[in-house]
Design a protein around this motif. Structure first.
Motif, PDB file in Angstrom:
ATOM      1  N   VAL A  86       0.876  -1.170   0.000  1.00 51.26           N
ATOM      2  CA  VAL A  86       0.000   0.000   0.000  1.00 51.26           C
ATOM      3  C   VAL A  86       0.909   1.215   0.000  1.00 51.26           C
ATOM      4  CG1 VAL A  86      -1.841  -1.218   1.221  1.00 51.26           C
ATOM      5  CG2 VAL A  86      -0.157   0.084   2.517  1.00 51.26           C
ATOM      6  N   ARG A  87       0.331   2.383  -0.171  1.00 52.11           N
ATOM      7  CA  ARG A  87       1.167   3.568  -0.234  1.00 52.11           C
ATOM      8  C   ARG A  87       1.974   3.710   1.057  1.00 52.11           C
ATOM      9  NH1 ARG A  87      -1.376   9.471  -1.321  1.00 52.11           N
ATOM     10  NH2 ARG A  87      -1.838   9.326   0.900  1.00 52.11           N
ATOM     11  N   GLY A  88       3.285   3.720   0.924  1.00 48.30           N
ATOM     12  CA  GLY A  88       4.156   3.904   2.069  1.00 48.30           C
ATOM     13  C   GLY A  88       4.471   2.651   2.847  1.00 48.30           C
ATOM     14  N   GLU A  89       3.954   1.489   2.420  1.00 47.75           N
ATOM     15  CA  GLU A  89       4.205   0.253   3.164  1.00 47.75           C
ATOM     16  C   GLU A  89       4.240  -0.916   2.189  1.00 47.75           C
ATOM     17  OE1 GLU A  89       2.412  -2.223   7.005  1.00 47.75           O
ATOM     18  OE2 GLU A  89       1.280  -0.582   6.116  1.00 47.75           O
ATOM     19  N   ARG A  90       5.329  -1.692   2.244  1.00 47.90           N
ATOM     20  CA  ARG A  90       5.485  -2.833   1.332  1.00 47.90           C
ATOM     21  C   ARG A  90       6.037  -4.011   2.122  1.00 47.90           C
ATOM     22  NH1 ARG A  90       5.811  -4.443  -3.917  1.00 47.90           N
ATOM     23  NH2 ARG A  90       7.657  -5.546  -4.674  1.00 47.90           N
ATOM     24  N   VAL A  91       5.307  -5.137   2.125  1.00 46.04           N
ATOM     25  CA  VAL A  91       5.733  -6.336   2.852  1.00 46.04           C
ATOM     26  C   VAL A  91       5.683  -7.504   1.868  1.00 46.04           C
ATOM     27  CG1 VAL A  91       5.348  -7.807   4.866  1.00 46.04           C
ATOM     28  CG2 VAL A  91       4.719  -5.392   4.956  1.00 46.04           C
TER      29      VAL A  91
END
Length: 827
Positions: A86-91
């Motif tokens: 998601v915007r600003g978060e990548r897992v």
């Protein structure tokens, strides 16, 4: 190996048909009721066949939840075979074969690399919600399949959607339906007892919110299980949470701004005790809230609206659609039989819209237009869309994009525009980031743009500089998201700009960046908290705002209810005039203005910043053509009475009006409208020589009217014959005729002067209306038929007046009597 729970999901029975459709056609529409596992089992099943699957969800909360649920089904943590971005978060990791993204992230990827390398199957989930990003992504993906990657398989998935429409859009794709094992949901209608005002803009009647809170309390008392309550926005959630103080349950608030930890806790279920989950429409689909057996539906939703004329976009509160109401009710039956309390009367159901309005028809299309231009289709005419974008909205969007240098004159994306389209920002904010960084520094520009990209909580106040400082200090969820977004945006600038040598103060920084984002909203004070924006819209600050003393503002957030004359400022920054002029340079126009104002000609040299008068000086020698136009405007607004109308001029106009009415052409129409249309024929050259109101007052209207007489036909010479000023009566007097506004000319004459005249005089074939006067000049009788009056009416007049005027003749037979202007004593 998947957990046993996955084998029980109802969508499993539809998997063979879905796989066949993808193998034979390459695309499919999957219709599956809530709770069947379409969001979680389908991607995992397709991945088991060796495909790398990308799932697009409309919201961050849904993307995270879907990824975590799928990872749980695999007995793993997120970041292994299942990840999310998601915007600003990548897992994600090298092992990831199913990645869940928001539609916004998907669009960014498509614009960076249209081929989507490494993706075998693309699933667009919850496509029934008709978000603009999802519709755009679908159109782009169909282009990719047609031109670059025919092997890319595409699934449009939804619980309730226009299956036939999506099937046509996907080139006649098969529709695969999964039968759900839906638990029964009882519907209880619970309308408010008193009057509830309908929502206006963002305003919701507090009486409705109090009623919703009371229904939640009723549901807790009457039913078991957790309660999920749907409300339109964050403000309403907070208000109802306050009204539920003291209930025997945990009250949780779920919305797009809630911390990820809170969202995760809600979706994980309760360890003990009952819960009341207050949520916006984010909880309608894509996720299950464990333990929920009761839904309370306020019946309201928020939708975007765009006022293209004023450049103001906002959210507005609307009645939820029937499709949304079904989705919401379904939340109560995901795990067991449940109940939904609807806070409206059953009779209102039929008046609800069937589906929510497609966002493409009501929203700001600036971002969409830039994506389309960067995609190579500036007018979006070649894109496969369920609904075409409105032409007016696209024209407004292209105007904004041209002003910020994102598209060229032909509407094609410039290099700058392509860069803007890849920033994951609205084009206005992309412009502010790129142009603000050299002026205030990359990091500070990124921080302010991050602040503008997601409106801060209302408790931060309406002063953007103060909100910036609060975000820096803040340890709340908003502060965490803001810092994350600021880091992301600063990374896009690649360290190209550091801090300027002389670091400007916070007010100057936010003013510069905000005015670059919204140049049409730079605003000049006009007293008592009121401002005028460059767009021409008025703006007002709330009482107590420290911004009220500012001479200039850059307005970041404002909403204008349909009933209001001005917009209410929600968030703004102080700017100086120099900054406002620089940011809105494309709106700066210097010109001569000559107009009719306050009853006279006003001539000024004006420098305007849009609708704002930035500088004014008097004009000593204005353009004669502009002066003439202003004088004509004055005549239209204040009337032809501005000219000099002598009695003769007025009488001439009345005579001409009479002839035009009775005989028509060639006698001219001299009504106000007709005279104003023919000013060049009768008011020149006097009008061209005039410079002000006083000059109009010196124009002889009667002399000017002479020019309209039908000289060319020779009829002008017959004016006195056809409409004489005076008529000679039997006494020898020449009496003035009044033409006035009536159908008949009026002859007011003393009764004794008409003795002996049997027939009523006529003018241009119209009998004169004779006003017979007493010897003192007072009205005694009115007639258009003298013969009839002498015979029938005269006797009564004679009886009434002969005693009052004994010196005047009162013969028994007036039709045979001698007319006279004198008394008996002088006969």
């Amino acid at each position: 190996m998947m957990r046993a729970q996955a084998r029980d999901l109802p969508v499993r029975t539809a998997l063979p048909a879905l796989e066949r459709a993808l193998d034979t056609h390459g695309a499919a529409v999957l219709c599956a009721p809530p709770g069947t596992g379409k969001t979680t089992l389908v991607p995992l099943a397709l991945a088991e066949r060796g495909a790398r699957v990308l799932v697009a969800e409309p919201r961050r909360i849904a993307a995270r939840a879907a990824a975590r649920r799928m990872a749980w089904l695999l007995g793993e943590r997120v970041g292994g075979r299942v990840g999310f971005t998601v915007r600003g978060e990548r897992v994600v990791s090298d092992e990831t074969v199913v990645e869940v993204v928001t539609t916004g992230v998907l669009l960014q990827r498509l614009q960076r690399d249209q081929e989507l390398p490494g993706v075998d199957v693309m699933i667009l989930d919850e496509c029934h919600e008709r978000h603009l990003d999802a519709d755009t992504a679908a159109a782009f993906l169909l282009d990719v399949r047609a031109a670059l990657r025919p092997e890319l398989r595409l699934v449009a998935a939804s619980a309730t959607t226009d299956a036939e429409g999506w099937a046509r859009l996907l080139g006649g794709a098969p529709v695969v339906e999964a039968q759900g094992v839906a638990h029964p949901v009882e519907v209880v209608y619970a309308p408010a007892a008193g009057t509830v005002r309908p929502p206006r803009g963002m305003l919701v009647d507090p009486a409705l919110l109090a009623h919703v809170a009371s229904v939640v309390r009723r549901a807790l008392a009457e039913r078991s299980g957790d309660v999920l309550c749907f409300l339109p926005g964050v403000g309403e959630i907070a208000r109802v949470a306050g009204l539920l103080s003291g209930v025997d349950a945990d009250v949780l608030q779920v919305h797009g701004r809630a911390p990820a930890s809170v969202q995760d806790a809600v979706l994980a279920g309760a360890d003990r005790g009952r819960r009341v989950v207050l949520a916006t429409s984010v909880a309608e689909s894509s996720l299950t809230v464990p333990g929920v057996r009761v839904v309370v539906d306020s019946g309201l939703a928020r939708e975007p609206r765009m006022d293209h004329a004023r450049g103001l976009g906002s959210l507005t509160t609307v009645r939820a659609s029937r499709a949304a109401a079904r989705q919401r009710a379904g939340r109560a039956g995901r795990e067991a039989p449940g109940v939904v309390y609807r806070c409206w009367a059953q009779a209102e159901d039929a008046r609800l819209p069937r589906f929510p309005a497609p966002e493409i028809q009501v929203a700001d299309l600036t971002g969409f237009a830039l994506r389309a231009a960067a995609w190579g289709d500036p007018d979006a005419s070649g894109l496969a869309l369920l609904d075409a974008p409105p032409e007016g909205a696209m024209a407004a969007a292209r105007s904004v994009l041209g002003a910020i240098g994102a598209v060229d004159a032909a509407g094609r994306a410039t290099d700058r525009g392509v860069r803007m389209s890849r920033l994951g920002l609205h084009p206005r904010l992309a412009r502010a980031l790129l142009d603000g960084a050299p002026a205030v520094g990359a990091r500070r520009a990124a921080e302010v743009v991050a602040l503008l990209s997601e409106e801060p909580p209302r408790e931060y106040g309406d002063d953007l500089a103060a909100a910036w400082r609060a975000a820096r200090r803040g340890t709340d969820a908003y502060g965490a998201r803001w810092r994350q977004e600021a880091r992301r945006l600063a990374g896009h600038l690649d360290g190209a700009w550091g801090a300027p040598a002389a670091a400007p103060p916070d007010d100057a920084v936010v003013g510069t960046v905000t005015s670059l984002a919204y140049p049409e909203r730079v605003a000049r004070a006009r007293g008592e908290g009121a401002f005028l924006m460059a767009s021409g819209t008025g703006a007002e600050l709330g009482e107590g705002s420290r911004l009220r003393a500012a001479p200039w503002l850059a307005v970041a957030v404002a909403d204008r209810p349909s009933h209001a004359a001005s917009a209410r400022v929600r968030l703004a920054a102080v700017v100086d005039e120099e900054t406002a002029r620089a940011a809105a340079a494309h709106l700066l126009v210097a010109r001569e203005e000559v107009r009719w104002e306050d009853g006279d000609v006003v001539a000024r040299a004006v420098e305007r910043l849009g609708a704002i008068e930035a500088a004014v000086r008097p004009l000593r020698d204005p353009d004669p053509g502009l002066v003439r136009a202003a004088l004509l405007d004055g005549l239209r607004r204040d009337g032809l009475g501005l000219l000099r109308w002598s009695r003769g001029a007025q009488e001439l106009r009345q005579r001409l009006a009479f002839l035009h009415r009775v005989l028509g052409a060639p006698w001219p129409d001299v009504s106000d409208g007709a005279l104003l249309e023919r000013t060049e024929e009768w008011l020149e050259p006097e009008l061209s020589r005039a410079r002000r109101r006083a000059d109009l007052g010196r124009i002889d209207a009667g002399q000017a009217l002479q020019r309209l007489l039908p000289w060319a036909t020779g009829d002008a010479a017959r004016l006195d014959e056809l409409a004489p000023e005076r008529i000679e009566v039997p006494s020898g007097s020449r009496i003035r005729v009044e033409y006035g506004e009536g159908e008949q000319p009026v002859l007011a004459v003393k009764l004794q002067e008409m003795f002996g005249l049997a027939e009523t005089p006529s003018i241009a074939g119209v009998p004169v209306l004779v006003h017979l006067l007493s010897p003192a000049g007072r009205p005694a009788a009115v007639t258009a038929d003298l013969a009839s009056f002498w015979r029938d009416g005269y006797r009564a007049v004679r009886a009434e007046l002969r005693g009052r005027y004994p010196k005047h003749p009162w013969p028994e037979d007036p039709s045979a009597a001698q007319p006279t202007r004198r008394t008996n004593g002088h006969r």
